[in-house]
Design an enzyme around this catalytic site. Structure first.
Site, PDB file in Angstrom:
ATOM      1  N   GLY A   9       0.754  -0.931  -0.133  1.00 26.33           N
ATOM      2  CA  GLY A   9       0.060  -0.303   0.248  1.00 26.33           C
ATOM      3  C   GLY A   9       0.818   1.999   0.121  1.00 26.33           C
ATOM      4  N   GLY A 120      -5.519   1.113  -9.612  1.00 26.69           N
ATOM      5  CA  GLY A 120      -5.218   0.766  -8.292  1.00 26.69           C
ATOM      6  C   GLY A 120      -5.348  -0.670  -8.222  1.00 26.69           C
ATOM      7  N   ASP A 122      -4.928  -3.286  -5.370  1.00 21.64           N
ATOM      8  CA  ASP A 122      -5.348  -3.182  -4.541  1.00 21.64           C
ATOM      9  C   ASP A 122      -6.531  -2.701  -4.562  1.00 21.64           C
ATOM     10  OD1 ASP A 122      -5.527  -0.524  -4.570  1.00 21.64           O
ATOM     11  OD2 ASP A 122      -4.066   0.015  -2.760  1.00 21.64           O
TER      12      ASP A 122
HETATM   13  N1  LIG Z   1      -0.071   0.562  13.659  1.00 17.21           N
HETATM   14  C1  LIG Z   1      -0.953   1.511  12.674  1.00 17.21           C
HETATM   15  N2  LIG Z   1       0.090   1.467  11.481  1.00 17.21           N
HETATM   16  C2  LIG Z   1      -0.087   2.256  10.593  1.00 17.21           C
HETATM   17  N3  LIG Z   1      -1.367   2.751  10.078  1.00 17.21           N
HETATM   18  C3  LIG Z   1      -2.279   2.282  10.732  1.00 17.21           C
HETATM   19  C4  LIG Z   1      -1.817   2.180  12.238  1.00 17.21           C
HETATM   20  N4  LIG Z   1      -3.124   2.131  12.885  1.00 17.21           N
HETATM   21  C5  LIG Z   1      -3.770   3.019  12.012  1.00 17.21           C
HETATM   22  N5  LIG Z   1      -3.239   3.496  11.019  1.00 17.21           N
HETATM   23  C6  LIG Z   1      -3.760   4.007   9.927  1.00 17.21           C
HETATM   24  O1  LIG Z   1      -3.932   3.497   8.399  1.00 17.21           O
HETATM   25  C7  LIG Z   1      -3.860   4.052   7.319  1.00 17.21           C
HETATM   26  C8  LIG Z   1      -3.163   3.158   6.486  1.00 17.21           C
HETATM   27  O2  LIG Z   1      -3.953   1.917   6.208  1.00 17.21           O
HETATM   28  P1  LIG Z   1      -3.384   1.077   5.431  1.00 17.21           P
HETATM   29  O3  LIG Z   1      -4.819   0.218   5.426  1.00 17.21           O
HETATM   30  O4  LIG Z   1      -1.679   0.138   5.909  1.00 17.21           O
HETATM   31  O5  LIG Z   1      -3.185   1.511   4.180  1.00 17.21           O
HETATM   32  P2  LIG Z   1      -2.429   1.513   3.248  1.00 17.21           P
HETATM   33  O6  LIG Z   1      -3.179   0.382   2.260  1.00 17.21           O
HETATM   34  O7  LIG Z   1      -2.479   2.692   2.427  1.00 17.21           O
HETATM   35  O8  LIG Z   1      -1.130   1.372   2.789  1.00 17.21           O
HETATM   36  C9  LIG Z   1      -2.885   5.019   7.786  1.00 17.21           C
HETATM   37  O9  LIG Z   1      -3.288   6.616   7.387  1.00 17.21           O
HETATM   38  C10 LIG Z   1      -3.776   5.280   9.571  1.00 17.21           C
HETATM   39  O10 LIG Z   1      -4.503   6.284   9.567  1.00 17.21           O
HETATM   40  C1  LIG Z   2      -6.285   5.267  -5.356  1.00 15.54           C
HETATM   41  C2  LIG Z   2      -4.916   4.440  -4.067  1.00 15.54           C
HETATM   42  C3  LIG Z   2      -4.503   5.762  -4.474  1.00 15.54           C
HETATM   43  C4  LIG Z   2      -5.218   4.362  -3.326  1.00 15.54           C
HETATM   44  O1  LIG Z   2      -4.255   4.123  -2.583  1.00 15.54           O
HETATM   45  P1  LIG Z   2      -4.111   3.037  -1.012  1.00 15.54           P
HETATM   46  O2  LIG Z   2      -4.581   4.076  -0.165  1.00 15.54           O
HETATM   47  O3  LIG Z   2      -4.418   1.654  -0.634  1.00 15.54           O
HETATM   48  O4  LIG Z   2      -2.694   2.796  -0.477  1.00 15.54           O
HETATM   49  C5  LIG Z   2      -4.795   3.194  -5.160  1.00 15.54           C
HETATM   50  O5  LIG Z   2      -5.741   2.608  -5.550  1.00 15.54           O
HETATM   51  C6  LIG Z   2      -3.819   3.612  -6.850  1.00 15.54           C
HETATM   52  O6  LIG Z   2      -2.902   4.386  -6.781  1.00 15.54           O
HETATM   53  N1  LIG Z   2      -5.035   3.593  -8.109  1.00 15.54           N
HETATM   54  C7  LIG Z   2      -4.543   3.972  -9.573  1.00 15.54           C
HETATM   55  C8  LIG Z   2      -5.403   4.708  -9.557  1.00 15.54           C
HETATM   56  C9  LIG Z   2      -6.888   4.041  -9.829  1.00 15.54           C
HETATM   57  O7  LIG Z   2      -7.251   3.148  -9.309  1.00 15.54           O
HETATM   58  O8  LIG Z   2      -7.904   4.580 -10.660  1.00 15.54           O
HETATM   59  K   LIG Z   3      -7.091   2.304   0.078  1.00 14.87           K
END
Ligand SMILES: Nc1ncnc2c1ncn2[C@@H]1O[C@H](COP(=O)(O)OP(=O)(O)O)[C@@H](O)[C@H]1O
Ligand SMILES: CC(C)(COP(=O)(O)O)[C@@H](O)C(=O)NCCC(=O)O
Ligand SMILES: [K+]
Length: 301
Positions: A9, A120, A122
């Protein structure tokens, strides 16, 4: 046979070890070195073979494809078959199939996003995870809310028992909202959210900002849920079956669920019965396993 699913992520790196559909272990907030160590342990300590690694990344491609996979080959001495060479999963038990989810990966659902290359991965894995969360249940139209760095809303519809990903929205994440208020102004401090859902009528700078972010986010979520709920009502005539499934994941899933419950009680029409949220922290990882399974089953047939 074991499979490792990996989700890069924007903020954190998570991975899960599966034996078929069964999740054996999950690790959050990994560094790349932690992940490599874990793969080494899996390779050396398990009696079963590691059959594959499936990866979703929303980071810059080079970061994963070059350094991470090259490292696996060199440092961990894995014999790797990359899906860019061929879409087939290796049958040789010494070879590990690495699937990096991209626009060419075969999927168990139909993807109606107009730019699959920029989607994305994910988001794609999450809707597939939600759609195939439980094997036996009838598949319902589902809204996925992934509350991570960004908050994404994604809708997967169901027609003739087939999942169809229709798209969604990309919105600012919780932390990002507070950071943006601070970053783009001269006088707004950097606050964190209040544990509880604040009163909309903030009476101090802190309360007004928390209201804007937290209450604003709940109103946004309500607007989106109402939209999809109406959408499936108008396309489906069967009123009874047209309940929207809501599956929520991401680092902020639990706090959002808490505020949402307070919001529904205090700020929405009580005659409207909102569906309970299903929280599945491992949704993206589960989706990745379902995709790998699909590729493998397709080859067996
Ligand atoms: N222990 C933790 N470590 C990191 N992020 C956390 C934690 N607990 C809550 N968060 C929240 O979760 C968000 C990250 O979520 P996550 O689903 O891992 O994001 P991504 O998929 O974008 O990497 C952070 O922006 C923060 O707000
Ligand atoms: C929208 C996002 C930035 C979300 O990322 P995340 O918060 O899960 O880290 C990711 O899915 C992404 O880079 N998407 C590309 C643009 C699209 O989904 O159309
Ligand atoms: K997201």
């Amino acid at each position: 046979m074991l499979l490792l699913a990996v989700d890069f992520g924007n903020t954190t790196l998570k991975a899960a070890l599966f034996e078929n559909e069964k999740l054996l272990e999950v690790r959050y907030s990994l560094s790349i070195i932690d992940l490599e160590d874990w793969i080494n342990q899996i390779k050396n300590n398990f009696s079963k073979n590691l059959e594959g690694i499936i990866i979703s990344s929303v980071r810059k491609n080079e970061e994963i494809e070059h350094s991470f996979i090259e490292n696996l080959k060199k440092k961990i001495k894995l014999i790797i078959k990359l899906n860019s060479d061929s879409k087939k999963i290796a049958t040789d038990s010494k070879v590990i199939s690495v699937v990096v989810l991209d626009e060419n990966t075969p999927l168990p659902i139909q993807n109606n996003y107009k730019t699959p290359k920029t989607l994305g991965k994910d988001r794609l894995a999450a809707v597939i995870g939600a759609y195939f969360l439980e094997k036996e249940t009838t598949k319902q139209p589902t809204l996925v809310i992934d509350a991570g760095t960004c908050i994404t809303f994604d809708f997967i519809d169901t027609k003739e028992s087939k999942g169809i990903y229709e798209g969604g929205s990309i919105s600012l994440g919780l932390n990002m909202r507070f950071k943006a208020l601070n970053h783009f102004t001269a006088k707004l401090p950097l606050f964190e959210s209040n544990e509880n859902l604040p009163n909309p009528m903030g009476k101090s700078t802190q309360e007004a900002m928390q209201s804007g972010v937290q209450f604003g986010l709940m109103s946004e979520i309500k607007g989106i849920i109402d939209f999809y709920q109406n959408q499936i009502k108008s396309t489906d005539n069967k009123e009874l079956d047209s309940k929207l499934n809501i599956v929520v994941c991401g680092g902020d899933a639990l706090i959002l669920k808490k505020w949402w419950e307070e919001y529904v009680i205090n700020f929405t029409n009580t005659t409207h019965n909102y569906t309970k949220w299903i929280i599945e922290p491992n949704l993206v990882l589960i989706g990745l396993q379902r995709i790998f399974q699909f590729i493998k089953n397709n080859e067996d047939n």
